[in-house]
Design an enzyme around this catalytic site. Structure first.
Site, PDB file in Angstrom:
ATOM      1  N   GLU A 257     -47.980 -33.822  74.307  1.00 34.39           N
ATOM      2  CA  GLU A 257     -49.416 -34.255  74.638  1.00 34.39           C
ATOM      3  C   GLU A 257     -49.308 -35.490  73.797  1.00 34.39           C
ATOM      4  OE1 GLU A 257     -50.732 -33.024  77.049  1.00 34.39           O
ATOM      5  OE2 GLU A 257     -49.482 -31.302  77.279  1.00 34.39           O
ATOM      6  N   CYS A 296     -58.708 -36.457  73.153  1.00 41.93           N
ATOM      7  CA  CYS A 296     -57.713 -37.124  73.934  1.00 41.93           C
ATOM      8  C   CYS A 296     -58.105 -37.376  75.384  1.00 41.93           C
ATOM      9  CB  CYS A 296     -56.343 -36.195  73.908  1.00 41.93           C
ATOM     10  SG  CYS A 296     -56.554 -34.276  74.138  1.00 41.93           S
TER      11      CYS A 296
END
Ligand code: NAP
Length: 524
Positions: A257, A296
């Site tokens: 990620e 994020c």
């Protein structure tokens, strides 16, 4: 001297033997605790987790492991006040922002506890239906999923010390795979405290949950073929992990990620007085300010029709002007700090880099901090940028490929009525975690969502009928996939039961249907 946080490895608490790294309060500048992983016997620690922790977890059924997750969630729930205090001190977050991390982690644990209960008293899972291999239907192929006989090394970023732990650990433990977590150093305290509480309460079998706080040196070297590594962090560190021998030569499964330049899109045809316009403005401001933009999934680019550029800039700016920034302990403060001086420097540099190609529409550098010393506190007020004209949106390449990990977003106008232009601009992000779409026509919203789906792990559609229901552009719900293609890392986490796939091995068993009937069945 401040407390030295211990590592839990090999079934015991161990202090590092080197020079410890201090963790700081990003608002007051005080040293809080220290971490150190020097001198740990990593090989023995990984072997203990793999052999002792793994065997104990695999001996349990999904329902039994789910019950353990539920117990972990209740224990953590009872200690939320301790965790909030650590988050305020070490992450510099206001209560609502700490909740995104802490309560988000607890909720995710709860969802996996419930999901696991439904999987029942089995030791493996069936994958699909049997397929006939021969003319006679007696001989068939059945795919099954078995927990991998290795450890899950979880390497996390600094922005979610709680959620980042549990969104990975819950599916791993439910799958029967022991966890070794390596939190980001800057905010390792909260992760370490939660692991300490769970380990000391004796809820999980020995070796099921371990933690290494401090340097990541040597961790990847320990990985063996049936281990997995799940990483969240920067694209640069991700590249190091991907090119490590464990991955390239030993086929260790890896999930990445990484960073992402997420978008929000206001569809053509919506006016400045439309409900969709208001919903976009509200969400953009929320995404810029929650956790000071250190998410994020936060909105970095805001795509609007050229005709509405000025109106959106004005509406977003008016809301940002009301955001009080400073010491999270002060009751008037709505937005706290970035996590460190290093992040403050990175955000200022990133902003200056974008400002060479974009105008400043709302200038956070002019905002005074509340109850915080600008020379010490890592606080920065939100700034809205804009590329001015559709041609400017095409030309400003930095806007499409730079993630400033703070309260910064850029207004990107597209040609009026030209959805294709908006979609092409969004795709210049080269794959993102999430895009949100705002409009009022169901068919137009569905069409845009479908067009964005191939380059986004999640598409969040906001129409007036779900104004009070929708879960937020940036909130990662365990029921939905988290991860994105391309520069977002190509990973896939969560998504309900889908998350378990990463921690299982798929195998096809070819046998008589009388044998297949006994596979992946309840244990009694
Ligand atoms: P980072 O510097 O890449 O660090 C991430 C983690 O990797 C930390 O635990 C770090 O430990 C560790 N690490 C550093 N070097 C390593 C190595 N050689 N081998 C193995 N691990 C190593 O990233 P960050 O600055 O903490 O995080 C910010 C980034 O994360 C942003 O770009 C953000 O977009 C991204 N992020 C993505 C998601 C997502 O779900 N996609 C979520 C949150 C954040 P140390 O701290 O000890 O250096």
């Amino acid at each position: 001297m401040t407390e030295l946080l211990h590592n839990h490895l090999g079934g015991r608490w161990q202090a590092g033997t080197g020079t410890a790294t201090p963790l700081f309060d990003p608002v007051l500048g005080d040293e809080l605790v220290r971490v150190d992983a020097t001198g740990l016997d990593l090989a023995a620690g990984f072997a203990f987790a793999r052999e002792v922790g793994g065997a104990a977890l695999r001996a349990l059924t999904y329902r039994q492991r789910a019950a353990l997750l539920a117990q972990v969630a209740s224990l953590l729930q009872a200690r939320r006040d301790d965790y909030n205090a650590i988050a305020t001190a070490n992450s510099g977050t206001v209560k609502n922002d700490s909740a995104v991390d802490i309560d988000g982690g607890l909720y995710t644990l709860g969802v996996y506890a419930k999901l696991g209960e439904g999987l029942g008293e089995r030791l493996a899972l069936a994958d699909g239906e049997p397929a006939r291999l021969a003319k006679d239907p007696l001989f068939q192929s059945q795919h099954i999923l078995s927990p991998t006989r290795g450890v899950a090394l979880l390497i996390n970023a600094f922005n979610f010390p709680s959620w980042g732990l549990w969104e990975k650990a819950a599916p791993a433990l439910l799958s029967g795979v022991p966890v070794i977590v390596k939190p980001a150093t800057a905010t390792a305290w909260l992760t370490q405290r939660m692991v300490r509480d769970v380990v000391d309460a004796g809820l999980l079998p020995p070796g099921a949950l371990s933690i290494v706080c401090g340097s990541a040196a040597g961790l990847m070297d320990q990985l063996q073929p049936f281990d997995v590594v799940s990483f969240t962090g920067s694209a640069d560190t991700a590249a190091l992990i991907r090119s490590h021998d464990a991955v390239t030569r030993r086929s260790v499964r890896v999930n990445i990620e990484a960073d992402s330049v997420n978008s929000a899109l206001l569809l053509p045809g919506e006016g400045a007085d439309s409900a969709a316009f208001g919903l976009l403005v509200k969400e953009v401001v929320r995404e810029m300010t929650v956790k000071s933009g250190q998410k994020c999934t936060a909105i970095r680019r805001v795509l609007v029709p050229r005709a509405l550029y000025g109106a959106v800039a004005e509406a977003v700016g008016a809301r940002l002007a009301k955001t009080t920034v400073g010491n999270p302990r002060h009751e008037a403060v709505r937005m706290g700090a970035l996590v460190s001086r290093a992040q403050l420097g990175a955000v200022r540099d990133g902003l200056a880099y974008l400002q060479q190609q974009a105008a400043t529409l709302f200038d956070g550098s002019r905002v005074a901090l509340v109850d915080a010393d600008p020379a010490v506190a890592c606080c920065v007020a939100p700034t809205l940028l804009g590329t001015g004209e559709p041609a400017g949106s095409d030309a400003a390449d930095r806007v499409h490929d730079t993630e400033v990990f703070g309260p910064v977003a850029t207004l990107v106008p597209y040609r009026d009525g030209d959805l294709g232009h908006a979609l092409a601009l969004i795709r210049r992000g080269q794959g993102s975690l999430v895009a949100s779409v705002y409009g009022s026509e169901p068919a137009a919203l569905a069409g845009a969502a479908q067009q964005l789906a191939d380059s986004h792990g999640r598409v969040h559609v906001v129409s007036p009928d779900v104004a009070a229901l929708h879960t937020g552009h940036g909130n990662v719900m365990p029921q939905s996939l988290h991860g994105g293609p391309g520069r977002a890392g190509g990973g896939e986490e969560l998504g309900g039961a889908r998350a378990l796939g990463f921690y299982h091995r798929r195998s096809a068993v070819q046998a008589s249907t009388t044998v297949l009937a006994g596979l992946a069945q309840p244990t009694n």
